[in-house]
Design a protein around this motif. Sequence first.
Motif, PDB file in Angstrom:
ATOM      1  N   UNK A 240      26.376  27.704 -15.551  1.00  0.00           N
ATOM      2  CA  UNK A 240      25.206  26.994 -15.253  1.00  0.00           C
ATOM      3  C   UNK A 240      25.597  25.728 -14.382  1.00  0.00           C
ATOM      4  N   UNK A 241      26.708  25.504 -14.334  1.00  0.00           N
ATOM      5  CA  UNK A 241      27.431  24.414 -13.582  1.00  0.00           C
ATOM      6  C   UNK A 241      27.487  24.588 -11.990  1.00  0.00           C
ATOM      7  N   UNK A 242      27.037  23.660 -11.277  1.00  0.00           N
ATOM      8  CA  UNK A 242      27.474  23.990  -9.828  1.00  0.00           C
ATOM      9  C   UNK A 242      27.357  22.406  -9.199  1.00  0.00           C
ATOM     10  N   UNK A 243      28.517  21.946  -8.663  1.00  0.00           N
ATOM     11  CA  UNK A 243      28.339  20.787  -7.728  1.00  0.00           C
ATOM     12  C   UNK A 243      27.309  20.750  -6.728  1.00  0.00           C
ATOM     13  N   UNK A 244      26.732  21.572  -6.517  1.00  0.00           N
ATOM     14  CA  UNK A 244      25.611  21.697  -5.405  1.00  0.00           C
ATOM     15  C   UNK A 244      24.172  21.630  -6.216  1.00  0.00           C
ATOM     16  N   UNK A 245      24.210  21.630  -7.575  1.00  0.00           N
ATOM     17  CA  UNK A 245      23.178  21.459  -8.219  1.00  0.00           C
ATOM     18  C   UNK A 245      22.319  20.281  -8.187  1.00  0.00           C
ATOM     19  N   UNK A 246      21.114  20.193  -8.352  1.00  0.00           N
ATOM     20  CA  UNK A 246      20.079  18.917  -8.187  1.00  0.00           C
ATOM     21  C   UNK A 246      20.760  18.241  -9.140  1.00  0.00           C
ATOM     22  N   UNK A 247      20.867  18.359 -10.559  1.00  0.00           N
ATOM     23  CA  UNK A 247      21.105  17.373 -11.435  1.00  0.00           C
ATOM     24  C   UNK A 247      22.586  16.943 -11.269  1.00  0.00           C
ATOM     25  N   UNK A 248      23.565  17.434 -10.564  1.00  0.00           N
ATOM     26  CA  UNK A 248      24.841  16.765 -10.290  1.00  0.00           C
ATOM     27  C   UNK A 248      24.851  16.135  -8.954  1.00  0.00           C
ATOM     28  N   UNK A 249      24.030  16.429  -7.925  1.00  0.00           N
ATOM     29  CA  UNK A 249      23.991  15.697  -6.589  1.00  0.00           C
ATOM     30  C   UNK A 249      23.334  14.380  -6.926  1.00  0.00           C
TER      31      UNK A 249
END
Length: 364
Positions: A240-249
């Motif tokens: 479920x981790x992505x550096x493009x995900x909203x919660x990360x950005x």
Amino acid sequence: MMRLLLLVLLLALAMWFGPLVLAQPGYVRIVVAGYTLEMTLVGLLSCLLLVMLLSWLVLRLLRFVWLLPSRSWRFWQWRRRQKAEQAFQQGLRAFARQQWQDAAALLQQSLQHHQHQQEKQMLAGYAAFYAGQKQQAEQLVQALPESDANTWFVKADLLIQQGRAAEAAQLLQPRMEQQSTACGLGQLYLYSLQQAEQWQSLLEQVPTALKQRWFSKSQWAVQRYQIYPKAISSLVQQGQFSEQADYWQQLPGKERKSVAAAIGRAWAKANQGQTEQAERLLVNTLALADVELAWPYLRQIPLGNSVLQLRKQVQHWLRDHAANGYLYAVLSWLAAQEGELEQARLAWKKALQYQPELATFGSP
């Protein structure tokens, strides 16, 4: 001086009028309804003075009798307050000594007086909970005012201590939307999300925590390591981790580039078998100043044989900081990764020599 002059004046008047009155006392005759009353003027004045004195005494007695119930009530209220205050003091001492049964009973008794009622209920609730009286603790907590942030804190805290962190997070979520400036609630909310392993929700709350300053600068430096390593590695393992995900950005760039976040990414890469990439990431981001805070999480990364570059970097730091026990601890961990157990043992012994507190973590 004025009083002395008045006294002298009265004595002079008495000496002057006294013989005159005794020589010519005069008399007063009062005739009422066929009755005649005769007396001297001095006797009449004496009777009037006596009547006035008796009237004053009777009024005082009647006033005392009239006020007696209220005075008795105030006395019993005072006694009740004294007993409640004494029970509160003794309850606090028992609470500090962790004598939960005594603290719960004494703090419950202190509730008989309304002073500091809310604080007494909170402490009594905690004492009852620790004493195993969960039903009584729940009743005390439910009696707290809903409008007070402390009520929500106590409710959520007790849920967390019962292993019901998800319920605590659910309880605090609407409250934080209404009162995001409450630092104590914010800290507990992040902790509940962490304990409930709701990592995405936890990362989503980081911008609010930074904006509302739930933590001081020094506290947040430590808090990063309690959030990012486990959150990132767990989300990666769940896919479920992505550096493009909203919660990360939506995180500030400083947070995304922090050493704590890098450790989380390295942890995830190492668990996926990408040990060389994990080591390269650590070499590029880890600084000497971060080693102490990073150590509890760094030591859990399974690098295997991919430790050469990181070991060289740590040895380079040791040239100028030979008394830094955390650097020896990292060397011990790296040696253990390669299977060099004797070198790991010697390095760990050196680490404990300079930093005895490392013993709490156990050898790598």
